[in-house]
Write a protein that holds these residues in place. Structure first.
Motif, PDB file in Angstrom:
ATOM      1  N   CYS A 196       0.853  -1.190   0.000  1.00 43.45           N
ATOM      2  CA  CYS A 196       0.000   0.000   0.000  1.00 43.45           C
ATOM      3  C   CYS A 196       0.891   1.243   0.000  1.00 43.45           C
ATOM      4  O   CYS A 196       2.111   1.134  -0.178  1.00 43.45           O
ATOM      5  CB  CYS A 196      -0.894  -0.025   1.235  1.00 43.45           C
ATOM      6  N   GLN A 235       2.091   2.784   2.297  1.00 41.77           N
ATOM      7  CA  GLN A 235       3.132   2.718   3.344  1.00 41.77           C
ATOM      8  C   GLN A 235       4.323   1.867   2.903  1.00 41.77           C
ATOM      9  O   GLN A 235       5.357   1.838   3.595  1.00 41.77           O
ATOM     10  CB  GLN A 235       2.550   2.139   4.646  1.00 41.77           C
ATOM     11  N   HIS A 267      -0.248  -6.528   1.167  1.00 41.40           N
ATOM     12  CA  HIS A 267      -1.534  -6.836   1.800  1.00 41.40           C
ATOM     13  C   HIS A 267      -2.244  -7.966   1.053  1.00 41.40           C
ATOM     14  O   HIS A 267      -2.360  -7.936  -0.178  1.00 41.40           O
ATOM     15  CB  HIS A 267      -2.452  -5.616   1.739  1.00 41.40           C
ATOM     16  N   CYS A 310      -1.139  -2.206   9.836  1.00 38.94           N
ATOM     17  CA  CYS A 310      -0.488  -1.257   8.929  1.00 38.94           C
ATOM     18  C   CYS A 310      -1.031   0.152   9.190  1.00 38.94           C
ATOM     19  O   CYS A 310      -2.224   0.328   9.446  1.00 38.94           O
ATOM     20  CB  CYS A 310      -0.771  -1.675   7.489  1.00 38.94           C
ATOM     21  N   CYS A 354      -1.727   2.294   7.190  1.00 37.47           N
ATOM     22  CA  CYS A 354      -2.677   2.744   6.166  1.00 37.47           C
ATOM     23  C   CYS A 354      -4.117   2.536   6.633  1.00 37.47           C
ATOM     24  O   CYS A 354      -5.044   3.031   6.000  1.00 37.47           O
ATOM     25  CB  CYS A 354      -2.458   1.996   4.852  1.00 37.47           C
TER      26      CYS A 354
END
Ligand SMILES: [Zn+2]
Length: 437
Positions: A252, A254, A259, A313, A315
């Motif tokens: 993502c 980050q 994921h 995470c 995100c």
């Protein structure tokens, strides 16, 4: 079909994802026994009603690539009239697998890639060049194309082209996104620089790197990532996928682990007995794709070693994340009783600019050690530096053999991928194989 990322499970809590996964897996077992001749037999004494926890699910038998390859017809769960596309695996294990897809499978693949690209921040205001082959029965290029189109991105299938033409398209149809194999893009970047391509004025702000890791085993940028970052000045995202699973694990915004998309796949990292390992511990990636019609699978062993990244995470997604692929299980290298991940060796060699090309050849030696020969295309005067660098990284000594491009090419043969490791061992430390990466 409209892309509706708000229906994704990724932003649910970890508990809610686990609850939904269990319900989906129970339905999956019930359904697969109805449609798949292979699983009807395998699960003849197992009912979905026996699966009341994820731990119950973890007791089910694994399915490996050899079983799928040798019994493909038994795994096919649709009539021939429902098949709209046929794909094959990249042949990285030597035997290509032929897999049929239905029209719903294609929509699922598009949704999967759209979710992955959406998580990197790609949107309908982007313009993307797919620098990957879309033909030759590959699933990947087609999947990226469908995902980007579903996302509404202006998508250009440039494919792999001579550098002059690639430069022309980069300048006349400037993309904000590139999808490419990182090692290929690194070489292309060097060629573009020689032709005077000014990367500082490039429109590219995101590079989706497929098929090869951008991170060292401890999640630092590897040499290829550093070179691409320096040339393009763009954000890099790593994505891992498997033809058999028809899902991808994409980083993502980050950029810290790929994921999983929990509504499309249930993912485990397991030890050699098929039991889950603790977070952060390397093990084999085992996955159960959800919603596949053509060749549905349960607890499929990818043969790839990675680990689950602990914690959530930043995100906001609570879906499981995996680290870099450390190597194929069948290719773990044993030196004096210690295991070395192939990624450790290839990352170390990629760091040295004086090496134009290399090939690692594994052969049997003793039960404690493999014989490892590293053929490099590099000036003879660099051998000592290469050997010292590998010793510093691995604490082991490796013989370095100066070679040339023609020799490496003849050793690789006609394999579709540019192999970096040739495994000539009669047996590995984990299974019978003869394979290349
Ligand atoms: Zn994230």
């Amino acid at each position: 079909m409209k892309f509706r990322p708000e229906f994704s499970w990724e932003f649910l809590s970890a508990d809610e994802i686990a609850h939904k996964s269990l319900r989906a897996l129970r339905n999956h077992i019930k359904h697969i026994k109805e449609v798949s001749p292979y699983y009807r037999d395998l699960f003849s004494n197992i009912s979905h009603e026996d699966i009341n926890t994820l731990d119950d699910f973890h007791q089910l038998p694994l399915t490996n690539k050899t079983t799928l390859s040798e019994n493909t017809a038994q795994f096919i769960s649709v009539n021939s009239s429902q098949i709209v596309e046929t794909v094959i695996t990249s042949g990285s294990t030597g035997i290509p697998l032929v897999l049929p897809l239905t029209s719903n499978d294609l929509e699922r693949i598009a949704f999967n890639e759209a979710l992955s690209f959406h998580s990197t921040g790609i949107s309908d205001s982007d313009t993307a060049h797919i620098m990957v082959n879309l033909d030759r029965l590959y699933i990947a290029g087609m999947a990226y194309y469908r995902g980007l189109v579903l996302l509404g991105t202006n998508t250009m299938r440039t494919g792999v082209l001579p550098v002059e033409i690639q430069k022309y398209y980069l300048e006349t149809l400037p993309p904000s996104v590139i999808v490419a194999l990182p090692s290929h893009l690194r070489k292309l970047s060097q060629e573009l620089a020689k032709l005077g391509f000014d990367s500082s004025k490039s429109s590219v702000n995101k590079v989706i790197c497929i098929g090869e890791s951008l991170k060292t085993p401890d999640m630092k940028p590897n040499a290829t990532a550093k070179a691409l970052q320096e040339f393009w000045g763009a954000n890099l995202f790593s994505t891992y996928s498997s033809t058999e699973l028809a899902v991808s694990f994409c980083e993502c915004t980050q950029s810290h682990g790929g994921h999983a998309h929990p509504e499309l796949v249930y993912t485990e990292i397991v030890d050699e007995h098929g039991k889950p390992v603790p977070d952060g511990t390397p093990g084999e990636l085992v996955a159960t794709p959800l919603g596949v019609e053509g060749v549905p699978l349960v607890r499929y062993q990818t043969g790839d070693i990675t680990y689950k990244i602990p914690g959530t995470c930043s995100c906001g997604r609570n879906s499981m994340r995996i680290g870099p692929i450390l190597g194929r299980k069948a290719q773990l290298i044993k030196i004096q009783g210690t295991t070395i991940y192939p990624l450790t060796l290839t990352d170390a060699l990629d760091e040295l600019d004086m090496i134009q090309d290399y090939l690692i050849i594994l052969e049997n030696d003793s039960s404690l050690s493999d014989r490892v020969a590293i053929h490099v295309v590099s000036p003879p005067s660099s051998v000592e530096k290469i050997a010292n660098h590998l010793r510093a990284v691995t604490k082991k000594n490796f013989p370095i053999l100066v070679s040339n491009m023609a020799t490496l090419q003849s050793l690789r043969g006609s394999n579709r991928k540019r192999a970096r490791i040739l495994d000539w061992r009669k047996y590995s430390h984990t299974e019978q194989h003869k394979t290349q990466v």
